[in-house]
Scaffold this motif. Structure first.
Motif, PDB file in Angstrom:
ATOM      1  N   ASP A 163       0.669  -0.988  -0.033  1.00  0.00           N
ATOM      2  CA  ASP A 163       0.040   0.042   0.022  1.00  0.00           C
ATOM      3  C   ASP A 163       0.926   1.099  -0.035  1.00  0.00           C
ATOM      4  O   ASP A 163       1.369   1.731   0.923  1.00  0.00           O
ATOM      5  CB  ASP A 163      -1.076  -0.005   1.270  1.00  0.00           C
ATOM      6  N   GLU A 164       1.057   1.595  -1.347  1.00  0.00           N
ATOM      7  CA  GLU A 164       2.147   2.703  -1.363  1.00  0.00           C
ATOM      8  C   GLU A 164       1.820   3.891  -0.590  1.00  0.00           C
ATOM      9  O   GLU A 164       2.492   4.876  -0.348  1.00  0.00           O
ATOM     10  CB  GLU A 164       2.173   3.321  -2.836  1.00  0.00           C
ATOM     11  N   SER A 165       0.306   4.286  -0.514  1.00  0.00           N
ATOM     12  CA  SER A 165       0.187   5.440   0.179  1.00  0.00           C
ATOM     13  C   SER A 165       0.510   5.623   1.624  1.00  0.00           C
ATOM     14  O   SER A 165       0.757   6.862   2.058  1.00  0.00           O
ATOM     15  CB  SER A 165      -1.528   5.571   0.196  1.00  0.00           C
ATOM     16  N   THR A 166       0.728   4.384   2.115  1.00  0.00           N
ATOM     17  CA  THR A 166       1.256   4.420   3.594  1.00  0.00           C
ATOM     18  C   THR A 166       2.715   4.666   3.624  1.00  0.00           C
ATOM     19  O   THR A 166       3.334   5.176   4.800  1.00  0.00           O
ATOM     20  CB  THR A 166       0.925   3.211   4.374  1.00  0.00           C
ATOM     21  N   ASN A 167       3.652   4.639   2.688  1.00  0.00           N
ATOM     22  CA  ASN A 167       4.957   4.852   2.875  1.00  0.00           C
ATOM     23  C   ASN A 167       5.382   5.547   1.538  1.00  0.00           C
ATOM     24  O   ASN A 167       5.822   4.753   0.664  1.00  0.00           O
ATOM     25  CB  ASN A 167       5.494   3.545   3.210  1.00  0.00           C
ATOM     26  N   ALA A 168       5.702   6.825   1.531  1.00  0.00           N
ATOM     27  CA  ALA A 168       6.072   7.518   0.352  1.00  0.00           C
ATOM     28  C   ALA A 168       7.729   6.918  -0.106  1.00  0.00           C
ATOM     29  O   ALA A 168       7.878   6.975  -1.354  1.00  0.00           O
ATOM     30  CB  ALA A 168       6.255   8.927   0.764  1.00  0.00           C
ATOM     31  N   PHE A 169       8.529   6.086   0.620  1.00  0.00           N
ATOM     32  CA  PHE A 169       9.530   5.625   0.245  1.00  0.00           C
ATOM     33  C   PHE A 169       9.373   4.627  -0.724  1.00  0.00           C
ATOM     34  O   PHE A 169      10.404   4.004  -1.399  1.00  0.00           O
ATOM     35  CB  PHE A 169      10.362   5.206   1.424  1.00  0.00           C
ATOM     36  N   GLU A 170       8.345   4.192  -0.936  1.00  0.00           N
ATOM     37  CA  GLU A 170       8.072   2.646  -1.539  1.00  0.00           C
ATOM     38  C   GLU A 170       7.705   2.727  -3.023  1.00  0.00           C
ATOM     39  O   GLU A 170       7.373   1.786  -3.610  1.00  0.00           O
ATOM     40  CB  GLU A 170       7.188   1.798  -0.961  1.00  0.00           C
ATOM     41  N   LYS A 171       7.688   4.015  -3.464  1.00  0.00           N
ATOM     42  CA  LYS A 171       7.141   4.050  -4.950  1.00  0.00           C
ATOM     43  C   LYS A 171       8.247   3.324  -5.888  1.00  0.00           C
ATOM     44  O   LYS A 171       9.332   3.668  -5.768  1.00  0.00           O
ATOM     45  CB  LYS A 171       7.012   5.680  -5.131  1.00  0.00           C
ATOM     46  N   TYR A 172       7.470   2.774  -6.865  1.00  0.00           N
ATOM     47  CA  TYR A 172       8.461   1.853  -7.593  1.00  0.00           C
ATOM     48  C   TYR A 172       9.361   2.525  -8.721  1.00  0.00           C
ATOM     49  O   TYR A 172      10.542   2.476  -8.839  1.00  0.00           O
ATOM     50  CB  TYR A 172       7.324   0.789  -8.445  1.00  0.00           C
ATOM     51  N   GLU A 181      10.481   5.583  -7.985  1.00  0.00           N
ATOM     52  CA  GLU A 181      11.653   6.187  -7.199  1.00  0.00           C
ATOM     53  C   GLU A 181      12.770   5.082  -6.943  1.00  0.00           C
ATOM     54  O   GLU A 181      14.144   5.248  -7.145  1.00  0.00           O
ATOM     55  CB  GLU A 181      11.232   6.785  -6.235  1.00  0.00           C
ATOM     56  N   LEU A 182      12.154   3.873  -6.719  1.00  0.00           N
ATOM     57  CA  LEU A 182      12.959   2.697  -6.419  1.00  0.00           C
ATOM     58  C   LEU A 182      13.978   2.300  -7.361  1.00  0.00           C
ATOM     59  O   LEU A 182      15.159   1.734  -7.404  1.00  0.00           O
ATOM     60  CB  LEU A 182      12.346   1.597  -5.776  1.00  0.00           C
ATOM     61  N   GLN A 183      13.553   2.458  -8.837  1.00  0.00           N
ATOM     62  CA  GLN A 183      14.303   2.023  -9.753  1.00  0.00           C
ATOM     63  C   GLN A 183      15.530   3.115 -10.072  1.00  0.00           C
ATOM     64  O   GLN A 183      16.616   2.703 -10.229  1.00  0.00           O
ATOM     65  CB  GLN A 183      13.307   2.307 -11.171  1.00  0.00           C
ATOM     66  N   LYS A 184      15.195   4.394  -9.773  1.00  0.00           N
ATOM     67  CA  LYS A 184      16.167   5.389  -9.716  1.00  0.00           C
ATOM     68  C   LYS A 184      17.283   5.000  -8.762  1.00  0.00           C
ATOM     69  O   LYS A 184      18.429   5.144  -8.970  1.00  0.00           O
ATOM     70  CB  LYS A 184      15.674   6.658  -9.601  1.00  0.00           C
ATOM     71  N   VAL A 185      16.772   5.053  -7.537  1.00  0.00           N
ATOM     72  CA  VAL A 185      17.687   4.578  -6.194  1.00  0.00           C
ATOM     73  C   VAL A 185      18.539   3.419  -6.669  1.00  0.00           C
ATOM     74  O   VAL A 185      19.753   3.237  -6.455  1.00  0.00           O
ATOM     75  CB  VAL A 185      16.660   3.940  -5.120  1.00  0.00           C
ATOM     76  N   ARG A 186      18.041   2.343  -7.409  1.00  0.00           N
ATOM     77  CA  ARG A 186      18.691   1.206  -7.750  1.00  0.00           C
ATOM     78  C   ARG A 186      19.924   1.498  -8.662  1.00  0.00           C
ATOM     79  O   ARG A 186      20.892   1.124  -8.565  1.00  0.00           O
ATOM     80  CB  ARG A 186      17.767  -0.148  -8.313  1.00  0.00           C
ATOM     81  N   GLN A 187      19.468   2.522  -9.649  1.00  0.00           N
ATOM     82  CA  GLN A 187      20.212   2.973 -10.473  1.00  0.00           C
ATOM     83  C   GLN A 187      21.450   3.472 -10.105  1.00  0.00           C
ATOM     84  O   GLN A 187      22.633   3.531 -10.390  1.00  0.00           O
ATOM     85  CB  GLN A 187      19.590   3.780 -11.688  1.00  0.00           C
ATOM     86  N   ILE A 188      21.276   4.488  -8.944  1.00  0.00           N
ATOM     87  CA  ILE A 188      22.349   5.185  -8.339  1.00  0.00           C
ATOM     88  C   ILE A 188      23.197   4.097  -7.611  1.00  0.00           C
ATOM     89  O   ILE A 188      24.568   4.456  -7.563  1.00  0.00           O
ATOM     90  CB  ILE A 188      21.690   6.365  -7.486  1.00  0.00           C
ATOM     91  N   PHE A 189      22.563   3.201  -6.989  1.00  0.00           N
ATOM     92  CA  PHE A 189      23.240   2.357  -6.085  1.00  0.00           C
ATOM     93  C   PHE A 189      24.329   1.729  -7.045  1.00  0.00           C
ATOM     94  O   PHE A 189      25.532   1.519  -6.631  1.00  0.00           O
ATOM     95  CB  PHE A 189      22.482   1.267  -5.577  1.00  0.00           C
ATOM     96  N   ASN A 190      23.807   1.282  -8.120  1.00  0.00           N
ATOM     97  CA  ASN A 190      24.846   0.403  -9.016  1.00  0.00           C
ATOM     98  C   ASN A 190      25.709   1.315  -9.853  1.00  0.00           C
ATOM     99  O   ASN A 190      26.549   1.004 -10.576  1.00  0.00           O
ATOM    100  CB  ASN A 190      23.819  -0.277 -10.248  1.00  0.00           C
ATOM    101  N   THR A 191      25.773   2.484  -9.742  1.00  0.00           N
ATOM    102  CA  THR A 191      26.798   3.391 -10.439  1.00  0.00           C
ATOM    103  C   THR A 191      27.579   4.066  -9.508  1.00  0.00           C
ATOM    104  O   THR A 191      28.497   4.981  -9.935  1.00  0.00           O
ATOM    105  CB  THR A 191      26.134   4.319 -11.500  1.00  0.00           C
ATOM    106  N   LEU A 192      27.600   3.865  -8.191  1.00  0.00           N
ATOM    107  CA  LEU A 192      28.299   4.459  -7.192  1.00  0.00           C
ATOM    108  C   LEU A 192      29.842   4.064  -7.362  1.00  0.00           C
ATOM    109  O   LEU A 192      29.995   2.807  -7.628  1.00  0.00           O
ATOM    110  CB  LEU A 192      28.101   4.277  -5.874  1.00  0.00           C
TER     111      LEU A 192
END
Ligand code: ADP
Ligand code: TYD
Length: 207
Positions: free
Chosen positions: A151-160, A162-173
């Motif tokens: 239920d994404e409305s309960t946790n703003a961090f969980e938006k898909y 955004e997580l794609q971007k997060v993953r991409q940054i992690f992978n290019t550090l």
């Protein structure tokens, strides 16, 4: 009991549901079984700033702060974590394993548009981990694993997205201490890989 000639600092990173907590618990157990003294931490912590951060996203109020301000809240929480838990344990030549560290700061607040240079600058005073195990997983799988986050409305961090971007940054550090681990294998396979790499590193530090 094996004696280390200095503390060892290990971090687990990855998107939500990647398996960090699972692997951290197993790694602690496996290292303790071998006689090592292990101290754990987790960011955001349960300290003053950590609680403040949690309130922001549990109440869906994350957008009330700018991305740079949000980044700074995690830095303040990290300052407490370093002062109260991480540094004292390293000074006692223990193995410290932390669930998330400033790489999450770069990936999550970077994904929100915060200045990565500023985040680097504000985290520069903190100890650099010996090993960072970055567990890489498709956000869809991560979210699937964590039913409570559906239920994404309960946790703003969980938006898909955004997580794609997060993953991409992690992978290019570019940090040389980061070891990328494939997250869509069995819990046992992943632990085997992490434990072997950790023991190999630790063996160079044993007196
Ligand atoms: P994180 O701490 O990265 O958010 P967790 O370790 O809490 O992730 O794992 C999230 C969920 O996925 C838990 O229910 C856990 O049992 C499960 N899980 C962890 N690793 C794996 C894996 N390799 N394969 C399948 N399920 C896993
Ligand atoms: P999480 O590890 O999921 O904690 P909990 O299990 O208590 O919910 O962390 C909460 C969120 O905080 C997670 O989505 C990632 C985010 N985070 C940042 O955005 N920046 C940071 O610097 C850190 C440490 C975490």
């Amino acid at each position: 009991m094996p004696q280390l000639n200095r503390g060892i600092f290990i971090v687990l990173e990855g998107i939500d549901g990647a398996g960090k907590t699972t692997q951290l618990d197993l790694l602690r157990q496996n290292l303790e079984d071998r006689g090592f003294s292990v101290v754990l931490s987790k960011e955001p912590t349960n300290g003053t700033w950590g609680q403040h951060i949690r309130k922001l996203y549990v109440n869906d109020e994350r957008m009330k702060v700018t991305a740079d301000e949000e980044a700074e809240l995690f830095v303040r929480d990290r300052a407490e974590d370093v002062a109260l838990t991480i540094q004292p344990a390293l000074d006692q030549k223990k193995i410290v394993i932390v669930d998330r560290y400033f790489y999450s700061n770069l990936a999550y607040q970077g994904a929100r548009g915060a200045s990565m240079d500023l985040i680097r600058e504000h985290n520069a005073c903190f100890p650099v981990p010996d090993l960072v195990f970055l567990i890489d997983l498709d956000p869809q799988l991560g979210t699937f694993r964590i039913q409570k986050y559906r239920d994404e409305s309960t946790n703003a961090f969980e938006k898909y997205e955004e997580l794609q971007k997060v993953r991409q940054i992690f992978n290019t550090l570019p940090d040389r201490n980061i070891i990328k681990i494939t997250g869509n294998k069995s819990i046992e396979d992943i632990q085997h890989t992490i434990l072997e790499l950790a023991l190999d590193y630790i063996s160079q530090i044993v007196l």
